[in-house]
Enzyme design. Structure first.
Site, PDB file in Angstrom:
ATOM      1  N   SER A   9       0.846  -1.189   0.000  1.00 40.62           N
ATOM      2  CA  SER A   9       0.000   0.000   0.000  1.00 40.62           C
ATOM      3  C   SER A   9       0.885   1.244   0.000  1.00 40.62           C
ATOM      4  O   SER A   9       1.638   1.478   0.954  1.00 40.62           O
ATOM      5  CB  SER A   9      -0.900   0.016   1.239  1.00 40.62           C
ATOM      6  OG  SER A   9      -1.398   1.331   1.424  1.00 40.62           O
ATOM      7  N   HIS A  34      -1.223  -1.291  -4.246  1.00 40.94           N
ATOM      8  CA  HIS A  34      -2.488  -0.981  -3.584  1.00 40.94           C
ATOM      9  C   HIS A  34      -2.574   0.527  -3.367  1.00 40.94           C
ATOM     10  O   HIS A  34      -1.695   1.124  -2.723  1.00 40.94           O
ATOM     11  CB  HIS A  34      -2.558  -1.733  -2.254  1.00 40.94           C
ATOM     12  CG  HIS A  34      -3.856  -1.616  -1.530  1.00 40.94           C
ATOM     13  ND1 HIS A  34      -4.965  -2.381  -1.833  1.00 40.94           N
ATOM     14  CD2 HIS A  34      -4.226  -0.807  -0.504  1.00 40.94           C
ATOM     15  CE1 HIS A  34      -5.957  -2.054  -1.020  1.00 40.94           C
ATOM     16  NE2 HIS A  34      -5.540  -1.091  -0.195  1.00 40.94           N
ATOM     17  N   ASP A  36      -4.728   3.548  -1.841  1.00 37.02           N
ATOM     18  CA  ASP A  36      -5.806   3.873  -0.905  1.00 37.02           C
ATOM     19  C   ASP A  36      -6.342   5.265  -1.182  1.00 37.02           C
ATOM     20  O   ASP A  36      -5.633   6.258  -1.016  1.00 37.02           O
ATOM     21  CB  ASP A  36      -5.280   3.802   0.534  1.00 37.02           C
ATOM     22  CG  ASP A  36      -5.067   2.372   0.993  1.00 37.02           C
ATOM     23  OD1 ASP A  36      -6.003   1.565   0.853  1.00 37.02           O
ATOM     24  OD2 ASP A  36      -3.961   2.068   1.472  1.00 37.02           O
ATOM     25  N   MET A  38      -8.969   8.057  -0.074  1.00 38.92           N
ATOM     26  CA  MET A  38      -9.803   8.449   1.079  1.00 38.92           C
ATOM     27  C   MET A  38     -10.316   9.871   0.879  1.00 38.92           C
ATOM     28  O   MET A  38      -9.584  10.734   0.386  1.00 38.92           O
ATOM     29  CB  MET A  38      -8.977   8.389   2.368  1.00 38.92           C
ATOM     30  CG  MET A  38      -8.315   7.044   2.595  1.00 38.92           C
ATOM     31  SD  MET A  38      -7.493   7.000   4.196  1.00 38.92           S
ATOM     32  CE  MET A  38      -6.599   5.462   4.082  1.00 38.92           C
ATOM     33  N   HIS A  67      -8.369   1.029  -3.934  1.00 40.47           N
ATOM     34  CA  HIS A  67      -9.284   0.811  -2.809  1.00 40.47           C
ATOM     35  C   HIS A  67      -9.987   2.133  -2.494  1.00 40.47           C
ATOM     36  O   HIS A  67      -9.384   3.036  -1.909  1.00 40.47           O
ATOM     37  CB  HIS A  67      -8.444   0.296  -1.624  1.00 40.47           C
ATOM     38  CG  HIS A  67      -9.218   0.060  -0.369  1.00 40.47           C
ATOM     39  ND1 HIS A  67      -8.597  -0.166   0.842  1.00 40.47           N
ATOM     40  CD2 HIS A  67     -10.555  -0.007  -0.121  1.00 40.47           C
ATOM     41  CE1 HIS A  67      -9.520  -0.354   1.777  1.00 40.47           C
ATOM     42  NE2 HIS A  67     -10.726  -0.247   1.218  1.00 40.47           N
ATOM     43  N   MET A  69     -12.072   4.312  -0.454  1.00 42.49           N
ATOM     44  CA  MET A  69     -12.701   4.532   0.857  1.00 42.49           C
ATOM     45  C   MET A  69     -13.368   5.890   0.787  1.00 42.49           C
ATOM     46  O   MET A  69     -12.935   6.863   1.424  1.00 42.49           O
ATOM     47  CB  MET A  69     -11.630   4.470   1.959  1.00 42.49           C
ATOM     48  CG  MET A  69     -11.208   3.054   2.284  1.00 42.49           C
ATOM     49  SD  MET A  69      -9.653   3.003   3.183  1.00 42.49           S
ATOM     50  CE  MET A  69      -8.519   3.100   1.835  1.00 42.49           C
ATOM     51  N   MET A 138     -11.320  -5.907   5.552  1.00 44.12           N
ATOM     52  CA  MET A 138     -10.533  -4.940   6.326  1.00 44.12           C
ATOM     53  C   MET A 138     -10.193  -5.567   7.673  1.00 44.12           C
ATOM     54  O   MET A 138     -11.086  -5.998   8.409  1.00 44.12           O
ATOM     55  CB  MET A 138     -11.320  -3.646   6.547  1.00 44.12           C
ATOM     56  CG  MET A 138     -11.468  -2.750   5.318  1.00 44.12           C
ATOM     57  SD  MET A 138      -9.929  -2.332   4.472  1.00 44.12           S
ATOM     58  CE  MET A 138      -9.001  -1.487   5.760  1.00 44.12           C
ATOM     59  N   ASP A 176      -6.426  -6.465   4.442  1.00 45.49           N
ATOM     60  CA  ASP A 176      -5.828  -5.127   4.450  1.00 45.49           C
ATOM     61  C   ASP A 176      -5.839  -4.542   5.854  1.00 45.49           C
ATOM     62  O   ASP A 176      -6.907  -4.294   6.431  1.00 45.49           O
ATOM     63  CB  ASP A 176      -6.658  -4.244   3.496  1.00 45.49           C
ATOM     64  CG  ASP A 176      -6.064  -2.862   3.292  1.00 45.49           C
ATOM     65  OD1 ASP A 176      -4.988  -2.575   3.837  1.00 45.49           O
ATOM     66  OD2 ASP A 176      -6.702  -2.062   2.571  1.00 45.49           O
TER      67      ASP A 176
HETATM   68  C1  DX5 Z   1      -6.199   1.453   5.754  1.00 46.33           C
HETATM   69  C2  DX5 Z   1      -5.719   1.177   4.358  1.00 46.33           C
HETATM   70  C3  DX5 Z   1      -4.585   0.182   4.307  1.00 46.33           C
HETATM   71  C4  DX5 Z   1      -3.354   0.657   5.024  1.00 46.33           C
HETATM   72  C5  DX5 Z   1      -2.455  -0.498   5.332  1.00 46.33           C
HETATM   73  O1  DX5 Z   1      -7.364   2.182   5.711  1.00 46.33           O
HETATM   74  O2  DX5 Z   1      -6.775   0.652   3.568  1.00 46.33           O
HETATM   75  O3  DX5 Z   1      -4.303  -0.181   2.963  1.00 46.33           O
HETATM   76  O4  DX5 Z   1      -2.630   1.576   4.280  1.00 46.33           O
HETATM   77  O5  DX5 Z   1      -1.383  -0.041   6.091  1.00 46.33           O
HETATM   78  P1  DX5 Z   1      -0.723  -0.951   7.220  1.00 46.33           P
HETATM   79  O6  DX5 Z   1      -0.172  -2.163   6.500  1.00 46.33           O
HETATM   80  O7  DX5 Z   1       0.329  -0.103   7.822  1.00 46.33           O
HETATM   81  O8  DX5 Z   1      -1.811  -1.340   8.175  1.00 46.33           O
HETATM   82 ZN    ZN Z   2      -6.423  -0.297   1.534  1.00 51.26          ZN
END
Ligand code: DX5
Ligand code: ZN
Length: 216
Positions: A9, A34, A36, A38, A67, A69, A138, A176
């Site tokens: 990620s 990956h 993320d 947000m 991903h 979010m 998750m 994740d």
């Molecule tokens: C959390 C994200 C993850 C996160 C994982 O909301 O979706 O992808 O970045 O990071 P670690 O491996 O540090 O938990």
């Molecule tokens: Zn993620």
């Protein structure tokens, strides 16, 4: 033994040197990136949008696992598809007409995943499994990297594996949050196919070795 996919990620990467962190992934045993996304609404954090996906698309052929979010994935997913996403995952908790969303994403030519937060049960999405390419479990509350893995999620992964195997569904299980060698091996043992890992990989002295250690 079945093949496990590692998806670093980039949330934990160095954004000034993002290109080089993606090159590191290319030179490691990881196969996906990956990303993320947000929105500061579905989760209390804001990250990147399609512009970053588009720029990174010019520097690598690795699979982009996006991903989302965000509260309105139906409004924005296409921007990510156009920017070069290969797999788009949205959250079960924000969409009422999930069948339509799944079909729309699929017919654009990219793969589709559905994600569930730790408190959302599999029974809520079970009927959709035959229609999707991936379920993203998750294992922390979405929003931030560097959190602790929620141990009870191992049972969820195991249940999901059972449902997928018994019905011969063609659907991957991705996990994740809080993934390190210990939690990775628990998830693999429970039946996960894809491991997302942010801080464990990018904060390591040797990120390539860190990727390798998740596969042992
Ligand atoms: C959390 C994200 C993850 C996160 C994982 O909301 O979706 O992808 O970045 O990071 P670690 O491996 O540090 O938990
Ligand atoms: Zn993620």
């Amino acid at each position: 033994m079945k093949k496990i996919i590692i998806a670093p990620s980039i949330l934990s990467a160095d954004f000034v040197a993002l290109k080089y962190d993606v090159k590191m992934i290319e030179n490691s045993e990881a196969e996906w990136v990956h990303i993320d996304v947000m929105d500061g609404h579905f989760v209390p954090n804001i990250t990147v949008g399609p512009l970053v996906v588009k720029s990174l698309r010019n520097v690598t052929k690795l699979l982009f696992d996006v991903h989302l979010m965000i509260t309105n994935p139906e409004k924005y997913w296409r921007e990510f598809q156009r920017a070069g996403a290969d797999l788009i995952t949205f959250h079960d908790e924000v969409i009422s007409d999930k069948k339509k969303m799944i079909n729309d994403i699929k017919s654009s030519g990219v793969k589709v995943g559905l994600s569930i937060k730790p408190k959302t049960s599999i029974s809520k999405i079970e009927y959709l499994i035959p229609h999707i390419d991936l379920v993203l479990v998750m294992t922390v509350e979405p929003g931030f990297d560097r959190q602790f893995f929620i141990e009870e999620m191992v049972y969820k992964i195991r249940n999901l594996r059972k449902i997928i195997d018994e019905n011969n569904y063609n659907c991957l299980i991705e996990v994740d949050g809080g993934i390190n060698p210990q939690t990775a091996s628990a998830c693999i043992g429970a039946g996960a196919d894809v491991l997302v890992s942010g801080s464990y990989i990018f904060l390591a002295k040797n990120p390539r070795l860190a990727v390798k250690s998740l596969l042992i």
